[in-house]
Design an enzyme around this catalytic site. Structure first.
Site, PDB file in Angstrom:
ATOM      1  CD1 TRP A 160      23.948   0.377  -1.587  1.00  0.00           C
ATOM      2  CD2 TRP A 160      21.812  -0.049  -2.099  1.00  0.00           C
ATOM      3  NE1 TRP A 160      23.162   1.005  -0.653  1.00  0.00           N
ATOM      4  CE2 TRP A 160      21.850   0.763  -0.940  1.00  0.00           C
ATOM      5  CE3 TRP A 160      20.575  -0.436  -2.605  1.00  0.00           C
ATOM      6  CZ2 TRP A 160      20.687   1.185  -0.293  1.00  0.00           C
ATOM      7  CZ3 TRP A 160      19.427  -0.017  -1.971  1.00  0.00           C
ATOM      8  CH2 TRP A 160      19.493   0.793  -0.816  1.00  0.00           C
ATOM      9  CG  HIS A 175      23.967  -1.180   2.515  1.00  0.00           C
ATOM     10  ND1 HIS A 175      22.751  -0.580   2.461  1.00  0.00           N
ATOM     11  CD2 HIS A 175      23.734  -2.520   2.366  1.00  0.00           C
ATOM     12  CE1 HIS A 175      21.799  -1.495   2.276  1.00  0.00           C
ATOM     13  NE2 HIS A 175      22.373  -2.666   2.204  1.00  0.00           N
ATOM     14  NE  ARG A 201      27.507   1.007  -1.964  1.00  0.00           N
ATOM     15  CZ  ARG A 201      26.832   2.018  -1.438  1.00  0.00           C
ATOM     16  NH1 ARG A 201      26.621   3.106  -2.158  1.00  0.00           N
ATOM     17  NH2 ARG A 201      26.369   1.941  -0.212  1.00  0.00           N
TER      18      ARG A 201
END
Ligand code: PHE
Length: 347
Positions: A160, A175, A201
């Site tokens: 991530w 997330h 992100r």
């Protein structure tokens, strides 16, 4: 002498009335009023000079002057009324609206395609008993990573590309899975819950990656849940959100917070799974949809649940990806480009 003066008054009067006829606006009219009816107007000067005259002359000239003044005053008022009426007519003409024109239709608002897909997904999953949670976008590193079995410095963090608000402890959630720890603190099993919302992100944006996108994260914890429950739930979901004959495929995948971890694909709608030279699935016959798995015992433990007693399954999916497959959209950037020609197709 008196008759000269009477002629003069007559001439003054005629000149003033002549000028008044050519006065065209309020300002010129006011200038005229000051000149011919004001304190220093010629007629008033005549009146103030009367005292020096003999009584007989005074009366004759006085009467004539006053009569002239009254005439000018009346002419002034008439002209004033005329100009006012004209101004009103001009304003009416200027501001005129054509009440017979057809109205302009109001463009009714409609839901963004991603909102529509989210609502459709939630509708299906709620009918299976899932509740909807909606949690914070600014999240603690603890919930985004640590609770999910990703300690600091763990190489899995590289999965991530995270945007930090206050490094190292506060971030924009990468997330929606980041709510599982919070849900386990709040709820006791059986838990069936969905978390819906935006994720952020640090992405190089391209046709399939956005720096902001949505996820619907599912989380079920109960006694005796197995991988079969996961597969059954997600296959039933896929058949409703895509089409009834869709087939699903589960393959091993790695996510630190599930064990085993899987990814789910659906059979390609363009080639019906045959592959070949299909441009949609690039010959694979399958389209990858989501990541899932059985909740890792360490996650249950971190949430205060006994992994000997409880098991669970979890998955995370992107409405943008679902919408792209459902509607054959090639570029994820279209969703947030605010181009009405694109958005208006999703009435
Ligand atoms: N959160 C994961 C991701 O963003 C997806 C996922 C959720 C995988 C839940 C397994 C279980 O990639």
């Amino acid at each position: 002498m008196v008759s000269d003066s009477l002629d003069e008054i007559q001439a003054l009067r005629d000149a003033a009335l002549g000028e008044l006829a050519s006065v065209q606006d309020a300002e010129a009219l006011e200038r005229w009023r000051v000149a011919y009816l004001g304190r220093n107007a010629p007629l008033n000067q005549v009146l103030s000079g009367l005292g020096k005259l003999a009584p007989e002359q005074r009366r004759t000239l006085g009467q004539a002057t006053n009569a002239a003044k009254v005439a000018l005053q009346e002419a002034y008022e008439a002209r004033l009324a005329e100009l006012k009426a004209r101004a009103r007519e001009e304003a009416f003409a200027r501001e005129r609206v054509d009440v017979t024109l057809p109205g302009r239709p109001l463009a009714p608002g409609r839901l963004h395609p991603i909102t529509q897909v989210i609502e459709e997904c939630l509708h299906i999953l709620q009918s299976m008993g899932f509740q909807v949670a909606s949690t914070r976008e600014v999240e603690l590193d603890y919930y985004n990573f640590e609770v999910l079995n990703i300690p600091p410095e763990h190489p899995a963090r590289d999965m991530w590309d995270t945007l930090y608000v206050q490094p190292p402890s506060v971030l924009l959630r990468a997330h929606t899975t980041a709510y599982q720890g919070r849900m386990m603190q709040e709820l006791t099993p059986p838990i069936r819950i969905l978390n819906v919302g935006r994720n952020y992100r640090f992405e190089a944006v391209d046709a399939t990656h956005e720096w902001m996108f949505h996820q619907i994260d599912g989380f079920a914890v109960d006694e005796g849940l197995t991988l079969a429950d996961l597969k059954g739930t997600l296959t039933a979901f896929a058949q409703q959100i895509f089409w009834p004959t869709v087939r699903t495929r589960f393959r091993c995948d790695y996510f630190p917070f599930v064990e085993p971890g899987v990814d789910m694909s659906i059979s390609c709608h363009a080639c019906e799974g045959r592959g070949g030279d299909c441009p949609v699935c690039r010959g694979a016959g399958w389209l990858e949809i989501l990541g899932a798995g059985m909740v890792h015992p360490k996650v249950l433990q971190a949430g205060g649940l006994d992994p000997e007693r409880y098991s669970g399954f979890a998955w995370g999916m992107g409405p943008e990806r679902i919408a792209m497959i459902k509607y054959g959209i090639q570029d994820i950037r279209l969703f947030y480009g605010n181009d009405l020609r694109f958005l208006e197709q999703f009435a």
